[in-house]
Design an enzyme around this catalytic site. Structure first.
Site, PDB file in Angstrom:
ATOM      1  N   ASP A 176       8.981 -50.378  81.958  1.00  0.00           N
ATOM      2  CA  ASP A 176       8.910 -51.674  81.288  1.00  0.00           C
ATOM      3  C   ASP A 176       7.734 -52.506  81.819  1.00  0.00           C
ATOM      4  OD1 ASP A 176      11.462 -50.745  80.395  1.00  0.00           O
ATOM      5  OD2 ASP A 176      12.385 -51.714  82.128  1.00  0.00           O
ATOM      6  N   GLU A 184      14.551 -52.560  71.040  1.00  0.00           N
ATOM      7  CA  GLU A 184      14.456 -53.353  72.261  1.00  0.00           C
ATOM      8  C   GLU A 184      12.993 -53.473  72.669  1.00  0.00           C
ATOM      9  OE1 GLU A 184      16.721 -51.134  75.155  1.00  0.00           O
ATOM     10  OE2 GLU A 184      15.040 -49.812  75.627  1.00  0.00           O
TER      11      GLU A 184
END
Length: 315
Positions: free
Chosen positions: A15, A195
């Site tokens: 991420d 997401e």
């Protein structure tokens, strides 16, 4: 050397989020294995981030809603202050309506985010109290917008993408738009997931990338877009690519690319995508427990219609 990137630029950081500030530094953060802390590092060249100056700016609480599974921090500079958005849970294993991730933000008013105090501004409250994560922000026409992933129990799947305006960097205001749900087969492998959104403005359009499917080799990126002159909180303003725009390259041994951010090259001449990918498929166990998601960077271009062309993941 500027322009030639030594991938992966940072090991074991899923991420990955990169923000290039006016001080000439790239500020980098990402999910730290063990999921108990938020680390920020900085360098003036992306290649230097691997061994860069770093600072642990926040640590998980011993108990409570900010004590476990600290995921996907993002650092932003908004209205003269630093903010880090992240998701946290209160339990490593239990996943139900009461024990799951929520979104939080911390603030630092120091010009240098390695100095000063990081203050907890609390949970980013949405109109529904449920599993939520991966909040990001962007500014358009002097208005601040928040994009995030959240579960709606009435919609089958794990998470959808939502959009809202912000009253300030820690408070949503007004309408919350359901922007995208997992609908195509490539968004529903392993889990039904949308997401990890990230926004970029180019050639009269607002683009939002997002990630889909399980976090193993099936993870990939989708694309949403709207005209910059449209009402961004009107669902009819948005369109969605029916095919992924960035996905696994077995030839280049880069699997499950996604959860990206955007920045520019050191000289400002090229747009760059920062993303995580695995060097091999996840062979067993929960892929979230496998720390082999590494941060990569590569340049991308724009086609004649003004759409991003990410190509394929490459070293």
């Amino acid at each position: 050397m500027e322009g030639h990137y030594k991938n992966p630029i940072v090991l074991q950081r899923a991420d990955p989020w990169v923000y290039k500030h006016t001080d000439g530094y790239y500020y980098f953060t990402g999910s730290v294995p063990g999921y108990q802390e938020i680390e920020v590092r900085r360098a003036k060249n992306l290649n230097d981030l691997a061994d860069a100056e770093r600072h642990n700016v926040w640590h998980a609480h011993e108990t409570g809603p900010m004590s476990r599974l600290i995921w996907a921090p993002e650092i932003h500079f908004i209205r003269g202050k630093w903010y880090i958005y992240f998701a946290a849970s209160d339990n490593d294993e239990v996943r139900d309506k009461n024990h799951h991730h929520r979104m939080f933000v911390i603030e630092n008013s120091s010009p240098n985010p390695f100095e000063g105090e990081w203050i907890e501004k609390g949970q980013i409250k949405t109109q529904q109290e449920s599993f939520s994560l991966d909040g990001t922000v962007f500014t358009h026409r002097n208005e601040l917008y928040y994009v995030w992933a959240q579960l709606d129990p009435a919609i089958p799947g794990n998470s959808n993408i939502y959009l809202s305006k912000m009253e300030n960097p820690w408070t949503l205001t007004g309408k919350e738009l359901l922007l995208s749900i997992p609908e195509y087969e490539w968004e529903k492998i392993g889990f039904k997931v949308n997401e990890g959104p990230a926004a970029i403005h180019h050639n009269g359009k607002i683009f939002i990338t997002y990630s889909a499917s399980a976090t193993d080799e099936n993870y990939c990126m989708g694309l949403l877009w709207a005209d910059e002159n449209s009402d961004l909180l009107d669902g009819y303003s948005w369109q969605k690519s029916p095919v992924p725009v960035f996905q696994t390259s077995e030839e280049n041994q880069l699997f499950g690319p996604g959860h990206n951010s955007f920045t520019v090259s050191e000289d400002g001449s090229r747009d760059l995508i920062i993303y995580h990918a695995r060097p091999e498929k996840n062979h067993s166990g929960d892929p979230l427990d496998n720390p082999n998601r590494h941060a990569h960077v590569q340049a991308f271009t724009w086609d004649e219609q003004g759409f991003p062309v990410f190509g394929i993941p490459k070293m």
